[in-house]
Each structure stands twice: as structure tokens, then as C-alpha cells.
Design a protein around this motif. Structure first.
Motif, mmCIF file in Angstrom:
data_model
loop_
_atom_site.group_PDB
_atom_site.id
_atom_site.type_symbol
_atom_site.label_atom_id
_atom_site.label_comp_id
_atom_site.label_asym_id
_atom_site.label_seq_id
_atom_site.Cartn_x
_atom_site.Cartn_y
_atom_site.Cartn_z
ATOM 1 N N LYS A 173 0.817 -1.218 0.000
ATOM 2 C CA LYS A 173 0.000 0.000 0.000
ATOM 3 C C LYS A 173 0.852 1.270 0.000
ATOM 4 O O LYS A 173 0.368 2.345 -0.329
ATOM 5 N N TYR A 174 2.140 1.149 0.347
ATOM 6 C CA TYR A 174 3.028 2.310 0.349
ATOM 7 C C TYR A 174 3.695 2.545 -1.012
ATOM 8 O O TYR A 174 4.301 3.591 -1.224
ATOM 9 N N LEU A 175 3.602 1.592 -1.907
ATOM 10 C CA LEU A 175 4.268 1.728 -3.202
ATOM 11 C C LEU A 175 3.785 2.919 -4.023
ATOM 12 O O LEU A 175 4.619 3.613 -4.616
ATOM 13 N N PRO A 176 2.496 3.199 -4.075
ATOM 14 C CA PRO A 176 2.084 4.389 -4.839
ATOM 15 C C PRO A 176 2.703 5.672 -4.300
ATOM 16 O O PRO A 176 3.128 6.531 -5.071
ATOM 17 N N GLY A 177 2.784 5.808 -2.988
ATOM 18 C CA GLY A 177 3.382 7.004 -2.400
ATOM 19 C C GLY A 177 4.846 7.132 -2.749
ATOM 20 O O GLY A 177 5.322 8.214 -3.092
ATOM 21 N N LEU A 178 5.570 6.018 -2.677
ATOM 22 C CA LEU A 178 6.982 6.046 -3.049
ATOM 23 C C LEU A 178 7.134 6.371 -4.527
ATOM 24 O O LEU A 178 8.052 7.088 -4.915
ATOM 25 N N GLY A 179 6.220 5.868 -5.331
ATOM 26 C CA GLY A 179 6.250 6.174 -6.765
ATOM 27 C C GLY A 179 6.041 7.655 -7.040
ATOM 28 O O GLY A 179 6.715 8.242 -7.891
ATOM 29 N N VAL A 180 5.128 8.269 -6.313
ATOM 30 C CA VAL A 180 4.868 9.707 -6.474
ATOM 31 C C VAL A 180 6.103 10.506 -6.057
ATOM 32 O O VAL A 180 6.492 11.464 -6.736
ATOM 33 N N LEU A 181 6.749 10.098 -4.962
ATOM 34 C CA LEU A 181 7.956 10.803 -4.524
ATOM 35 C C LEU A 181 9.078 10.637 -5.545
ATOM 36 O O LEU A 181 9.791 11.594 -5.859
ATOM 37 N N PHE A 182 9.211 9.431 -6.101
ATOM 38 C CA PHE A 182 10.231 9.225 -7.128
ATOM 39 C C PHE A 182 9.929 10.062 -8.368
ATOM 40 O O PHE A 182 10.837 10.659 -8.965
ATOM 41 N N GLU A 183 8.674 10.134 -8.742
ATOM 42 C CA GLU A 183 8.290 10.954 -9.890
ATOM 43 C C GLU A 183 8.679 12.418 -9.673
ATOM 44 O O GLU A 183 9.196 13.072 -10.586
ATOM 45 N N ALA A 184 8.477 12.925 -8.447
ATOM 46 C CA ALA A 184 8.841 14.311 -8.139
ATOM 47 C C ALA A 184 10.345 14.517 -8.269
ATOM 48 O O ALA A 184 10.799 15.539 -8.799
ATOM 49 N N ILE A 185 11.109 13.540 -7.783
ATOM 50 C CA ILE A 185 12.572 13.619 -7.902
ATOM 51 C C ILE A 185 12.980 13.606 -9.372
ATOM 52 O O ILE A 185 13.786 14.417 -9.819
ATOM 53 N N TRP A 186 12.429 12.670 -10.118
ATOM 54 C CA TRP A 186 12.795 12.496 -11.525
ATOM 55 C C TRP A 186 12.523 13.756 -12.337
ATOM 56 O O TRP A 186 13.344 14.184 -13.142
ATOM 57 N N LYS A 187 11.366 14.369 -12.107
ATOM 58 C CA LYS A 187 10.980 15.557 -12.872
ATOM 59 C C LYS A 187 11.917 16.735 -12.622
ATOM 60 O O LYS A 187 12.057 17.602 -13.473
ATOM 61 N N ARG A 188 12.544 16.771 -11.458
ATOM 62 C CA ARG A 188 13.400 17.904 -11.111
ATOM 63 C C ARG A 188 14.885 17.600 -11.253
ATOM 64 O O ARG A 188 15.725 18.462 -11.020
ATOM 65 N N SER A 221 18.532 16.723 -12.960
ATOM 66 C CA SER A 221 19.294 17.039 -14.166
ATOM 67 C C SER A 221 19.555 15.743 -14.923
ATOM 68 O O SER A 221 19.348 14.637 -14.397
ATOM 69 N N GLU A 222 20.029 15.861 -16.138
ATOM 70 C CA GLU A 222 20.350 14.658 -16.915
ATOM 71 C C GLU A 222 21.434 13.832 -16.225
ATOM 72 O O GLU A 222 21.391 12.605 -16.226
#
Length: 69
Positions: free
Chosen positions: A35-50, A52-53
Motif C-alpha cells: 500500500k506504500y508503493l504508490p506514495g513512493l512512486g509519487v515521490l520518485f516521480e517528483a525527484i525524476w521531474k526535477r 538534471s540529466e
């Protein structure tokens, strides 16, 4: 009911300090509950979007090594 999971998760951690964010991540990993995987995914998405290459490349190298173990 229209629930935006991404928005809810980001809202819940928006004012967290680095230590609080770390505790959230560590707790989710230690519990190992799916049940915590979606939250971790959202946090990873935030990191990824910000990221650098160069940072993305570093994350991908680390991930590649981690999944091979």
C-alpha cells in the motif's frame, strides 16, 4: 468522488523537512507493505521531474545495479 492521489501525497509531505521525508521513505520501505508503493512512486516521480540529466543517469546506474542483485 474525484481523488487525485498524486496531489494528496504531495500535499501530505509538502512542508516536511529532509529528516521527515527520509523517515517517511525509510518507514515505507521497512514496512514492506504494497500500500506504500504508490506514495513512493509519487515521490520518485517528483525527484525524476526535477533531476538534471546527470542526476537521472546516476539514478539509472544505481537502479540498474540494484535490480541485478
Amino acid at each position: 468522488m474525484d481523488l487525485n492521489l498524486r496531489h494528496a501525497i504531495m500535499h501530505n509531505v509538502a512542508n516536511n523537512s529532509k529528516d521527515q521525508l527520509e523517515n517517511t521513505i525509510e518507514d515505507a520501505i521497512q514496512r514492506g507493505e504494497e500500500k506504500y508503493l504508490p506514495g513512493l512512486g509519487v515521490l520518485f516521480e517528483a525527484i525524476w521531474k526535477r533531476a538534471s540529466e546527470q542526476q537521472k543517469d546516476m539514478m539509472l546506474t544505481t537502479l540498474e545495479q540494484a535490480v541485478k542483485q
